[in-house]
Each structure stands twice: as C-alpha cells, then as structure tokens.
Design an enzyme around this catalytic site. Structure first.
Site, PDB file in Angstrom:
ATOM      1  CE1 TYR A  87     -27.363 -27.461  40.709  1.00  0.00           C
ATOM      2  CE2 TYR A  87     -26.756 -25.834  41.844  1.00  0.00           C
ATOM      3  CZ  TYR A  87     -27.857 -26.811  41.460  1.00  0.00           C
ATOM      4  OH  TYR A  87     -28.598 -27.213  41.808  1.00  0.00           O
ATOM      5  CE  LYS A 117     -26.864 -24.341  34.729  1.00  0.00           C
ATOM      6  NZ  LYS A 117     -27.178 -23.480  35.738  1.00  0.00           N
ATOM      7  CG  HIS A 138     -29.486 -23.216  48.723  1.00  0.00           C
ATOM      8  ND1 HIS A 138     -30.151 -24.720  48.382  1.00  0.00           N
ATOM      9  CD2 HIS A 138     -30.560 -22.685  49.880  1.00  0.00           C
ATOM     10  CE1 HIS A 138     -31.390 -24.939  49.453  1.00  0.00           C
ATOM     11  NE2 HIS A 138     -31.649 -23.378  49.728  1.00  0.00           N
ATOM     12  CE1 TYR A 184     -30.084 -31.798  40.635  1.00  0.00           C
ATOM     13  CE2 TYR A 184     -28.285 -31.057  42.345  1.00  0.00           C
ATOM     14  CZ  TYR A 184     -29.398 -30.933  41.134  1.00  0.00           C
ATOM     15  OH  TYR A 184     -29.491 -29.655  41.534  1.00  0.00           O
TER      16      TYR A 184
HETATM   17  C1  PHB Z   1     -37.302 -28.060  42.269  1.00  0.00           C
HETATM   18  O1  PHB Z   1     -36.678 -27.970  43.011  1.00  0.00           O
HETATM   19  O2  PHB Z   1     -37.622 -28.954  41.543  1.00  0.00           O
HETATM   20  C2  PHB Z   1     -35.435 -28.624  41.680  1.00  0.00           C
HETATM   21  C3  PHB Z   1     -34.396 -28.213  41.467  1.00  0.00           C
HETATM   22  C4  PHB Z   1     -33.116 -28.549  40.853  1.00  0.00           C
HETATM   23  C5  PHB Z   1     -33.336 -29.476  39.809  1.00  0.00           C
HETATM   24  C6  PHB Z   1     -34.496 -29.963  39.176  1.00  0.00           C
HETATM   25  C7  PHB Z   1     -35.439 -29.583  40.403  1.00  0.00           C
HETATM   26  O3  PHB Z   1     -32.614 -30.010  39.194  1.00  0.00           O
END
Ligand code: PHB
Ligand code: APR
Length: 394
Positions: free
Chosen positions: A389, A301, A76, A205
């Site tokens: 990130y 994280k 990604h 998000y």
């Molecule tokens: C997940 O895919 O479970 C996932 C991805 C990103 C996050 C938390 C969980 O920040």
C-alpha cells in the site's frame, strides 16, 4: 503546409505522466513538447484517486512541484478495512518501519504540474486534433496534429506515449508487436464528492453484502465516497439521498452515525479493469502510465505507477542525453513492467477481497472471509498489505 517543429522528446498527453516527464526532462535541459487532445480546463476537471506513495511525492519534489502538496496534503499513517461488521486498523507506520501515504487529489497534482510547465514557458499544445505518430522504427519518429486549423509536424528523437488507455500511441503499434493482458471486473464504482467533513480521519475500505464501499477525502472539509455498483448502472438512478442511504447502510454501525450528508458536487461511475501491454517500447516510442497499463482503483496505484514509469523513463533519457548511455532506455520496458505487475497483483488481490462478485459461489465467499480473518490474525499478512500500500521501492 504543416509547421515543422523539432525537439528531443515529443510527449503525447498532458495527464500526470506526460507533465511529470516534461518537468523532469526540462530540469535536465532536455527539450520537450507536449501535445494534448483535450483543453487544459478539461484535463484539470477530471477527478481521480488521491493517495500518493512517498516515492511519488519525492519525484514531484524533484520536479519542483511539491510545495503546495506539502502544505495542503494530508499525511495518513494508517487506514481501515471493514468486512461486514468487523473492523481492522492497519497502522502503516508501524507495519512498514515509518512509511506513510499522502492524501492529495490527482487533479491538484496535475494542476501543480501544469502551472509549473506554464511558468517555465515550455511548449504545450492543448486541443490538438488528428494526433498521429509515425516513422517509429526510424531514428526520426514524427508526430503530426492540427490545432486551430493549422497543421503541425514534430520531428523528435523519441516519443513518449503518455496518452492514457484510449490514446493513439499504443494503438499505433502493430498488433503482432504488442501483447495485451486484461481482466475486466463485473462492477463499477459510483463516486461522489461533497463539501462535508469526512466520516473519519483515515480512509476506510469496506466489503458489505450489498457491495464494496470506500470513504476517502480531499481535505478536512471535502469527502470522496464510492459505492460498488453494477457496470451498466444509470447515474440518473442515484439521486444524492439514495447514495447516502446506501453508504450509511454499508458502514459498520460504530461509524455510520458519524456520516455527514450534503449535496454532491460531482458524481460519476468508473469501470474497473486490470490491463497491461507488453513491451512498453516500440522502436523510438515508449509507453508510460495508463497508456501501458490500468489497475482497478482499489489500491490507489494508478497515479503512483505512472510516477514510477516516469522515474525509470526520465532517468533513462537523462542518462542517454547526458552520458550517451542507452542502457536505461534498453531496459526501460523490462524494469518498469516488473514493478507494474506487482502493483497489478496487489490491486487485483485487494479488489477480489473487498468486492461482491455477482458470480461468486459460496466457496468464493468463504475464501474472501478467510482472507480477511487471516489478515486480522497475522501481523505478517498485515505487513505484506502495508508494504504494497505504501509502495514497493523503485
Ligand atoms: C480517492 O480518494 O479518490 C481514492 C482513494 C483511495 C483509493 C481510490 C480512490 O484506493
Ligand atoms: N493525443 C493527445 N493526447 C491524448 C490522446 C491523443 N490521441 N489521447 C488521449 N490523450 C490525452 C488525454 O486527454 C489525457 O489528458 O492523454 C492524457 C492521458 O492522461 P491520463 O489518462 O491521466 O493518463 P496518465 O497521465 O498516464 O495518468 C495516469 O491517470 O487514469 C489515471 O489512475 C490513473 O492515476 C492514473 C493516472
């Protein structure tokens, strides 16, 4: 009579921390035994976040378990943040001069590590009960446990406490020798896994007046979604239809039409916590991963921090055994904690910006809005987010 075993490093816990440490040490000829409370099937059924930093991928490669990850993992180059109906795309590659993340479930990472351990016939005790660590301040610390009604005692040079937040290692350190820092958030994440195509190619998000949501995935045909819920939420109140309706209502209008619904194949609620224990060493025992710290999952994280702990700890042990150099072991706690606190800060910050806090005043809400507006307008702010990130350097 207990069966007596000897090893160089006794590793408590067969989660990603313990298994990764075991593989890296074995590659350098350092003997280790892993002791795990649960069955292998149980360990491999836990569903957790799935975003890997490049440093984590590099370490998994070094441990010799990167092959499937490179084949099946999704690269990604960016992700999205939505604030109510406003939408920001973060182009990680542009913002960080070429860095990216790999989406590959933690369950798969653990499976690859566990398969590699089994293939190299390294000693591993699953379903160990009454696990105890002792003699930690002596040169010969002990691990005692039972398996199949047989008692065992391991005499080791060092113990690696990789047994997670509820493990026995941190709990065995006298209260006056450890300090704990904690923040518990007043909400949880309700997560579902479903065999439906993800609503979009990259992660999203979002903060909505009804609460946080996250659209993630495991593959092009398997989605992972989360909704902010109250801490004491009863999962029985969340039949699939309610989950999908609520997620759809939180998504920005430009995206919600793409949501594909389907039956959930897993559904669970996770609490959110920030936690750090200091120091990460007591005598001959070192703590790594969730045994020493917890982050809320908002920045993904948890696993990446476990990997950086193991990077420092494995190198320290390798330097000790190969060159009789104890410096890395002496500085492990300090070095690891510096990176841990930065990831704690980032995860706390992102959690604050993206969630609805029940006690938040109008002032707090305006601040969160200003935080998002600033992020949208400032390339520097976006760079700071992206840098964290994709993972700070080791
Ligand atoms: C997940 O895919 O479970 C996932 C991805 C990103 C996050 C938390 C969980 O920040
Ligand atoms: N004896 C032996 N094993 C134990 C004991 C005990 N007393 N207590 C716990 N364990 C085992 C658990 O059953 C678990 O398999 O230790 C393991 C710890 O694994 P994790 O909790 O996965 O922790 P860690 O390996 O540090 O991985 C960190 O996990 O929680 C996520 O977000 C976190 O991704 C991060 C990762």
């Amino acid at each position: 009579m207990p069966k007596l075993l000897k090893t160089q490093v006794a590793i408590i816990g067969a989660g990603p921390s313990g298994l990764l440490l075991g593989q890296l040490l074995a590659k350098h000829g350092i003997e280790n035994i892993v002791v795990e409370r649960q069955s292998k099937e149980y360990v491999l059924s836990r569903i957790r976040a799935g975003v890997l930093e490049q440093g984590t991928v590099g370490l998994l490669d070094e441990a010799g378990v990167g092959e499937r990850l490179h084949r099946e993992g999704l690269i990604h180059h960016g992700f999205d943040i939505a604030f109510h109906d406003h939408h920001l795309h973060l182009h990680l590659e542009q913002l960080t001069q070429g860095k990216y993340v790999t989406v590959y479930g933690q369950t798969e990472v653990t499976k690859d590590l566990s398969d590699a351990r089994q293939a190299s016939h390294l000693d591993t005790f699953y379903e160990a009960s009454h696990v105890q660590v002792s003699e930690l301040l002596t040169k010969k610390p002990l691990v005692q446990f039972e398996q199949d009604h047989q008692a065992y005692q391991i005499e080791a040079d060092y113990i690696a406490g990789c047994d997670g937040y509820h493990g026995v290692c941190r709990a065995s350190i006298p209260r006056e020798s450890i300090e704990e820092f904690e923040r518990v958030y007043p909400f949880g994440w309700l997560g579902i896994l479903s065999d439906t195509p993800p609503v979009q190619e990259e992660l999203l998000y979002g903060n909505h007046p009804n609460g946080f949501y996250l659209c993630s995935m495991r593959s092009h045909t398997r989605s992972r979604y989360y909704l902010q819920c109250s801490v004491d939420e009863d999962i029985a109140n969340w039949p699939d239809e309610r989950f999908w309706d609520q997620l759809q209502s939180r998504l920005p209008s430009s995206i919600s039409a793409n949501l594909v619904r389907g039956p959930s194949i897993e559904k669970s609620i996770a609490p959110l916590r920030s936690f750090v224990a200091e120091p990460l060493r007591y005598g001959q025992m070192f703590l790594a991963g969730d045994a020493g710290h917890i982050v809320p999952p908002t920045g993904a994280k948890g696993l990446n921090l476990a990997a950086s702990d193991i990077y420092y700890l494995s190198n320290a042990l390798i330097d000790f055994y190969r060159q009789s150099n104890p410096k890395g072991l002496e500085s492990y706690s300090r070095t690891a904690l510096q990176r841990i606190w930065k990831a704690e800060r980032f995860s706390w910050w992102l959690t604050n910006m993206l969630h609805q806090f029940p006690e938040k005043s109008g002032f707090d809400q305006r601040i969160a809005q200003a935080e998002f507006d600033y992020l949208c307008q400032s390339e520097l702010a976006q760079k700071a987010l992206a840098e964290n990130y994709v993972g700070l350097p080791y």
